[in-house]
Design a protein around this motif. Sequence first.
Motif, mmCIF file in Angstrom:
data_model
loop_
_atom_site.group_PDB
_atom_site.id
_atom_site.type_symbol
_atom_site.label_atom_id
_atom_site.label_comp_id
_atom_site.label_asym_id
_atom_site.label_seq_id
_atom_site.Cartn_x
_atom_site.Cartn_y
_atom_site.Cartn_z
ATOM 1 N N SER A 239 5.470 12.058 -0.448
ATOM 2 C CA SER A 239 6.792 12.410 -0.970
ATOM 3 C C SER A 239 7.787 11.279 -0.697
ATOM 4 N N GLU A 240 8.978 11.427 -1.266
ATOM 5 C CA GLU A 240 10.013 10.408 -1.082
ATOM 6 C C GLU A 240 10.461 10.330 0.380
ATOM 7 N N ASP A 241 10.568 11.499 1.020
ATOM 8 C CA ASP A 241 10.956 11.512 2.434
ATOM 9 C C ASP A 241 9.909 10.815 3.304
ATOM 10 N N GLU A 242 8.626 11.090 3.037
ATOM 11 C CA GLU A 242 7.556 10.429 3.782
ATOM 12 C C GLU A 242 7.583 8.910 3.540
ATOM 13 N N PHE A 243 7.822 8.537 2.266
ATOM 14 C CA PHE A 243 7.881 7.120 1.928
ATOM 15 C C PHE A 243 9.001 6.420 2.697
ATOM 16 N N ILE B 78 0.837 -1.204 0.000
ATOM 17 C CA ILE B 78 0.000 0.000 0.000
ATOM 18 C C ILE B 78 0.868 1.249 0.000
ATOM 19 N N LEU B 79 1.913 1.218 0.817
ATOM 20 C CA LEU B 79 2.821 2.363 0.886
ATOM 21 C C LEU B 79 3.486 2.607 -0.468
ATOM 22 N N GLU B 80 3.950 1.531 -1.111
ATOM 23 C CA GLU B 80 4.587 1.679 -2.426
ATOM 24 C C GLU B 80 3.602 2.209 -3.466
ATOM 25 N N LYS B 81 2.366 1.759 -3.408
ATOM 26 C CA LYS B 81 1.353 2.250 -4.351
ATOM 27 C C LYS B 81 1.067 3.728 -4.123
ATOM 28 N N ARG B 82 0.991 4.130 -2.837
ATOM 29 C CA ARG B 82 0.761 5.552 -2.547
ATOM 30 C C ARG B 82 1.904 6.412 -3.059
#
Length: 78
Positions: free
Chosen positions: A64-68, A53-57
């Motif tokens: 953002s990349e930092d949030e990911f 789910i995280l990767e899809k978001r």
Amino acid sequence: MWDFMNMHGYYGGGFMWLWLLLIILVAILIFMLLFKKSDSIQSNRSEKSALDILEKRFARGEISEDEFKSMKKTLEND
């Protein structure tokens, strides 16, 4: 020739109780292993699905990349 104890099943009956007890203990161990295995499989699925789910978001641009990276690190630590 049959003696008194063998005729009334003390020898055979005792061993039958031991076999029955052994079968019950083996069944309990099998159930415990199956439930433990299914719990670990379920936890792996939930971790993978959360990461999916995280990767899809991230792929959709919702985060953002930092949030990911931060969220991924949090998921991997749990």
